[in-house]
Write a protein that holds these residues in place. Structure first.
Motif, PDB file in Angstrom:
ATOM      1  N   LYS A   1       0.853  -1.397  -0.086  1.00 45.09           N
ATOM      2  CA  LYS A   1       0.054  -0.090  -0.164  1.00 45.09           C
ATOM      3  C   LYS A   1       0.885   1.293   0.249  1.00 45.09           C
ATOM      4  O   LYS A   1       1.879   1.287   0.635  1.00 45.09           O
ATOM      5  CB  LYS A   1      -0.951   0.150   1.305  1.00 45.09           C
ATOM      6  CG  LYS A   1      -1.818  -1.073   1.278  1.00 45.09           C
ATOM      7  CD  LYS A   1      -2.876  -0.820   2.644  1.00 45.09           C
ATOM      8  CE  LYS A   1      -3.756  -1.945   2.811  1.00 45.09           C
ATOM      9  NZ  LYS A   1      -5.054  -1.940   2.307  1.00 45.09           N
ATOM     10  N   PRO A   2       0.663   2.328  -0.835  1.00 41.03           N
ATOM     11  CA  PRO A   2       1.128   3.515  -0.730  1.00 41.03           C
ATOM     12  C   PRO A   2       1.144   4.112   0.652  1.00 41.03           C
ATOM     13  O   PRO A   2       0.243   4.106   1.177  1.00 41.03           O
ATOM     14  CB  PRO A   2       0.546   4.507  -1.776  1.00 41.03           C
ATOM     15  CG  PRO A   2      -0.182   3.361  -2.547  1.00 41.03           C
ATOM     16  CD  PRO A   2      -0.431   2.356  -1.772  1.00 41.03           C
ATOM     17  N   SER A   3       2.243   4.554   1.051  1.00 36.47           N
ATOM     18  CA  SER A   3       2.303   5.168   2.419  1.00 36.47           C
ATOM     19  C   SER A   3       3.471   6.402   2.497  1.00 36.47           C
ATOM     20  O   SER A   3       4.098   6.555   1.671  1.00 36.47           O
ATOM     21  CB  SER A   3       2.850   4.253   3.287  1.00 36.47           C
ATOM     22  OG  SER A   3       2.631   4.538   4.701  1.00 36.47           O
ATOM     23  N   ALA A   4       3.279   7.117   3.686  1.00 36.14           N
ATOM     24  CA  ALA A   4       4.109   8.372   3.866  1.00 36.14           C
ATOM     25  C   ALA A   4       4.079   8.736   5.273  1.00 36.14           C
ATOM     26  O   ALA A   4       3.020   8.145   6.089  1.00 36.14           O
ATOM     27  CB  ALA A   4       3.881   9.715   3.077  1.00 36.14           C
ATOM     28  N   ALA A   5       5.051   9.317   5.892  1.00 33.63           N
ATOM     29  CA  ALA A   5       4.878   9.585   7.418  1.00 33.63           C
ATOM     30  C   ALA A   5       4.973  11.203   7.743  1.00 33.63           C
ATOM     31  O   ALA A   5       5.560  11.876   6.863  1.00 33.63           O
ATOM     32  CB  ALA A   5       5.985   8.801   8.113  1.00 33.63           C
ATOM     33  N   PHE A   6       4.375  11.648   8.602  1.00 34.69           N
ATOM     34  CA  PHE A   6       4.685  12.993   9.163  1.00 34.69           C
ATOM     35  C   PHE A   6       4.967  13.111  10.657  1.00 34.69           C
ATOM     36  O   PHE A   6       4.287  12.402  11.451  1.00 34.69           O
ATOM     37  CB  PHE A   6       3.637  13.759   8.538  1.00 34.69           C
ATOM     38  CG  PHE A   6       2.305  13.465   8.933  1.00 34.69           C
ATOM     39  CD1 PHE A   6       1.727  12.559   8.398  1.00 34.69           C
ATOM     40  CD2 PHE A   6       1.716  14.154  10.114  1.00 34.69           C
ATOM     41  CE1 PHE A   6       0.038  11.924   8.819  1.00 34.69           C
ATOM     42  CE2 PHE A   6       0.273  13.865  10.396  1.00 34.69           C
ATOM     43  CZ  PHE A   6      -0.444  12.758   9.751  1.00 34.69           C
ATOM     44  N   THR A   7       5.819  14.099  10.946  1.00 36.53           N
ATOM     45  CA  THR A   7       5.823  14.345  12.499  1.00 36.53           C
ATOM     46  C   THR A   7       5.932  15.742  12.878  1.00 36.53           C
ATOM     47  O   THR A   7       5.952  16.655  12.076  1.00 36.53           O
ATOM     48  CB  THR A   7       7.298  13.694  12.869  1.00 36.53           C
ATOM     49  OG1 THR A   7       8.339  14.310  12.233  1.00 36.53           O
ATOM     50  CG2 THR A   7       7.321  12.012  12.793  1.00 36.53           C
ATOM     51  N   SER A   8       5.453  15.774  14.164  1.00 38.19           N
ATOM     52  CA  SER A   8       5.653  17.240  14.512  1.00 38.19           C
ATOM     53  C   SER A   8       6.428  17.207  16.193  1.00 38.19           C
ATOM     54  O   SER A   8       6.297  16.313  16.935  1.00 38.19           O
ATOM     55  CB  SER A   8       4.168  17.697  15.157  1.00 38.19           C
ATOM     56  OG  SER A   8       4.393  18.869  15.934  1.00 38.19           O
ATOM     57  N   GLY A   9       7.560  18.212  16.308  1.00 37.08           N
ATOM     58  CA  GLY A   9       8.228  18.088  17.326  1.00 37.08           C
ATOM     59  C   GLY A   9       8.515  19.348  17.775  1.00 37.08           C
ATOM     60  O   GLY A   9       8.473  20.293  17.108  1.00 37.08           O
ATOM     61  N   GLY A  10       9.028  19.554  19.230  1.00 38.28           N
ATOM     62  CA  GLY A  10       9.564  20.692  19.554  1.00 38.28           C
ATOM     63  C   GLY A  10      10.916  21.175  18.802  1.00 38.28           C
ATOM     64  O   GLY A  10      10.925  22.362  18.699  1.00 38.28           O
TER      65      GLY A  10
END
Ligand SMILES: Cc1cc2nc3c(=O)[nH]c(=O)nc-3n(C[C@H](O)[C@H](O)[C@H](O)COP(=O)(O)O)c2cc1C
Length: 154
Positions: free
Chosen positions: A85-94
């Motif tokens: 399956k097509p996929s991607a990631a994303f994050t939020s950090g200080g």
């Protein structure tokens, strides 16, 4: 119609904002719909039934949040059903560290998903630039999911 699952965890709302922007990108593509789910309301079935998936997490101690990790642990038994399956990631950090992103992208490869775009590392409050990247990420996931479901012409 293809469905793109946007699965995320968020406590103070930043990762949730990114998730909603990704969903906007998905919905801008004809024939695609977004299903945005905070991970504690998601089931492994959501993962199996979607056509593409984006994973989002805050950076917690240079890793993904525990609830997201727990979701992957629970999904081990359905690994074969989600491969490709097509996929991607994303994050939020200080801070600007990409270590949480790397932990999510390691899962993308462990589950043999197809990474369709470089992931996003957002620092502090989500920015306008982040918004553009998220929308593009959503579009890319939706288009790739549509391509995969196209019937090959003979
Ligand atoms: C338990 C905990 C651990 C954290 N560890 C890190 C860290 O290692 N590196 C970092 O840059 N930010 C860290 N942060 C900050 C969060 O990643 C940051 O505030 C993030 O934007 C929160 O996302 P959210 O609004 O979606 O919950 C931590 C926050 C918490 C609550």
């Amino acid at each position: 119609m293809v469905e793109v699952l946007v699965l995320y965890y968020s406590r103070s709302g930043r990762t949730e904002t990114l998730a909603n922007w990704i969903a906007q990108g998905v919905e801008s593509v004809e024939g695609a719909s977004a299903k945005v789910k905070r991970v504690d309301y998601a089931t492994v079935h959501d993962f199996v039934s979607c056509d593409a998936v984006a994973f989002g997490s805050p950076n917690y101690f240079s890793y993904m949040a525990g609830l997201i990790k727990d979701f992957f642990d629970k999904a081990l038994s359905i690994r074969e059903k989600v491969a490709g399956k097509p996929s991607a990631a994303f994050t939020s950090g200080g801070g600007a560290s990409n270590s949480a992103l790397l932990s999510l992208e390691k899962m993308i490869s462990s589950f043999r998903l197809e990474k369709v775009a470089d992931g996003l590392v957002s620092q502090g409050e989500p920015s306008e630039e982040n918004q553009k990247i998220c929308k593009k990420l959503g579009e890319t996931l939706a288009k790739r999911a549509l391509e995969r479901t196209e019937v090959p012409k003979d």
